[in-house]
Design a protein around this motif. Sequence first.
Motif, mmCIF file in Angstrom:
data_model
loop_
_atom_site.group_PDB
_atom_site.id
_atom_site.type_symbol
_atom_site.label_atom_id
_atom_site.label_comp_id
_atom_site.label_asym_id
_atom_site.label_seq_id
_atom_site.Cartn_x
_atom_site.Cartn_y
_atom_site.Cartn_z
ATOM 1 N N ASP A 86 0.583 -1.072 -0.098
ATOM 2 C CA ASP A 86 0.106 -0.029 0.084
ATOM 3 C C ASP A 86 0.787 1.104 0.021
ATOM 4 O O ASP A 86 0.438 2.498 0.270
ATOM 5 N N ARG A 124 5.406 6.084 3.125
ATOM 6 C CA ARG A 124 4.170 6.463 3.206
ATOM 7 C C ARG A 124 4.207 7.339 4.522
ATOM 8 O O ARG A 124 3.722 7.162 5.718
ATOM 9 N N ARG A 151 -3.215 -7.042 2.756
ATOM 10 C CA ARG A 151 -2.672 -5.714 2.571
ATOM 11 C C ARG A 151 -1.381 -5.591 3.310
ATOM 12 O O ARG A 151 -0.455 -4.858 2.922
ATOM 13 N N GLN A 193 -9.010 2.506 17.895
ATOM 14 C CA GLN A 193 -8.733 4.132 17.418
ATOM 15 C C GLN A 193 -8.672 5.153 18.463
ATOM 16 O O GLN A 193 -8.100 6.133 18.159
ATOM 17 N N TYR A 235 -10.507 9.843 10.734
ATOM 18 C CA TYR A 235 -9.207 9.337 9.453
ATOM 19 C C TYR A 235 -9.205 7.861 9.701
ATOM 20 O O TYR A 235 -8.989 6.894 8.678
ATOM 21 N N ASP A 236 -9.068 7.359 10.884
ATOM 22 C CA ASP A 236 -8.432 6.045 11.089
ATOM 23 C C ASP A 236 -9.704 5.020 10.861
ATOM 24 O O ASP A 236 -9.337 3.898 10.627
ATOM 25 N N TYR A 252 -9.690 4.337 7.424
ATOM 26 C CA TYR A 252 -8.355 3.531 7.161
ATOM 27 C C TYR A 252 -8.822 1.998 7.330
ATOM 28 O O TYR A 252 -8.301 0.989 6.553
ATOM 29 N N GLN A 268 -10.556 -0.746 5.127
ATOM 30 C CA GLN A 268 -9.868 -1.643 3.952
ATOM 31 C C GLN A 268 -9.415 -2.986 4.489
ATOM 32 O O GLN A 268 -9.108 -3.767 3.721
ATOM 33 N N ASN A 324 -11.569 0.231 -1.524
ATOM 34 C CA ASN A 324 -10.332 0.209 -0.791
ATOM 35 C C ASN A 324 -9.647 1.364 -1.275
ATOM 36 O O ASN A 324 -8.865 2.441 -0.723
ATOM 37 N N LEU A 347 -8.320 4.588 0.836
ATOM 38 C CA LEU A 347 -6.985 4.922 1.072
ATOM 39 C C LEU A 347 -6.620 6.509 0.458
ATOM 40 O O LEU A 347 -6.198 7.253 1.175
ATOM 41 N N PHE A 390 -8.346 8.775 3.300
ATOM 42 C CA PHE A 390 -7.355 8.768 4.436
ATOM 43 C C PHE A 390 -6.009 9.630 4.294
ATOM 44 O O PHE A 390 -5.616 10.458 5.197
ATOM 45 N N ARG A 391 -5.412 9.711 3.039
ATOM 46 C CA ARG A 391 -4.305 10.320 3.040
ATOM 47 C C ARG A 391 -4.514 11.775 2.828
ATOM 48 O O ARG A 391 -3.559 12.843 3.099
#
Length: 320
Positions: free
Chosen positions: A14, A40, A104, A167, A207-208, A211, A214, A293, A297, A300-301
């Motif tokens: 990833d 990352r 992943r 989280q 945000y998590d 994530y 996924q 997915n 991602l 999330f980013r």
Amino acid sequence: MQGNAPTPDGQVSDAPQDNWVDLYAPAWSRPYLRLSRADRPIGTWLLLIPCWWGLALAIFDDQTPRLFDLWIAVGCGLGAFLMRGAGCTWNDITDRDFDGQVERTRSRPIPSGQVSVKQALFWMILQALLGLAILLTFNRAAIALGVLSLLPVAVYPYAKRFTWWPQVFLGLAFNWGALLAWTAHSGSLGAPAVLLYLAGIAWTLFYDTIYAHQDTEDDALIGVKSTARLFGTDTARWMKYFLVATVSFMGLAVIEAGLPDASLFAMLVALAGPWAMGWHMAWQLRGLDIEDNAKLLQLFRVNRDTGFIPLIFFCAALLA
């Protein structure tokens, strides 16, 4: 799930295809940099941004910028890179059996055989010691907070084994910098920093959870808990709660820091930060698809940009 097998050169599945580690780092260093998630960088930003929030709001609170604040900002940047690396290495050591069972994550350095557990432990300690060297340049209260931060960092990898809310533990660890940077500037902890910390925890839950969606299928098979699995198809509703909590706590932090010394204009500029951040989070919700997915991602980013939005307004308020 699809396309997550390790590439011949050991690239983690990833990681962005054009990341600097896989393109430019010496071959011998790549497994260690991958352990640190240097390929990352989004996690480093998510750890660093609350530090800069705390510093900016501390200056807004006492209206006394100092030259040392530049070092606090730089030191937090270096520390975020090192301690995120140490924390991720610790996470990979504790999760090595789980990671080997999740599509992943099975390409990560330990389950894929790029490094041994003993090598990973050495790398974790080295990063932590370098982070400690930076921490020791701050005042005693900030040093004490920095040492205390190791507790949530140590507990987080195990949280998914005993709670549906791991989280929260990530939020406790990732937003500690808001407390630390505030204290590094002011010399003591204040109520605005605590409110900012709570805002960061709510943001992390936002945000998590994105994530974590996924991995829900694999997590269900191996018994790993997460808010993504807990909320399921009700995720969007919970995300709205986290959005409101983020904006509310951050707004209260601004008000608490700005009164009574900040001008009305400066206060309005600073308050525009959480408001604009909330709109960016709402935009993410409109594009949320928990079955896609690639989209998860991507969303999330973009939270790096989400976190920078209030920081821009906090800095502008210092000049107002």
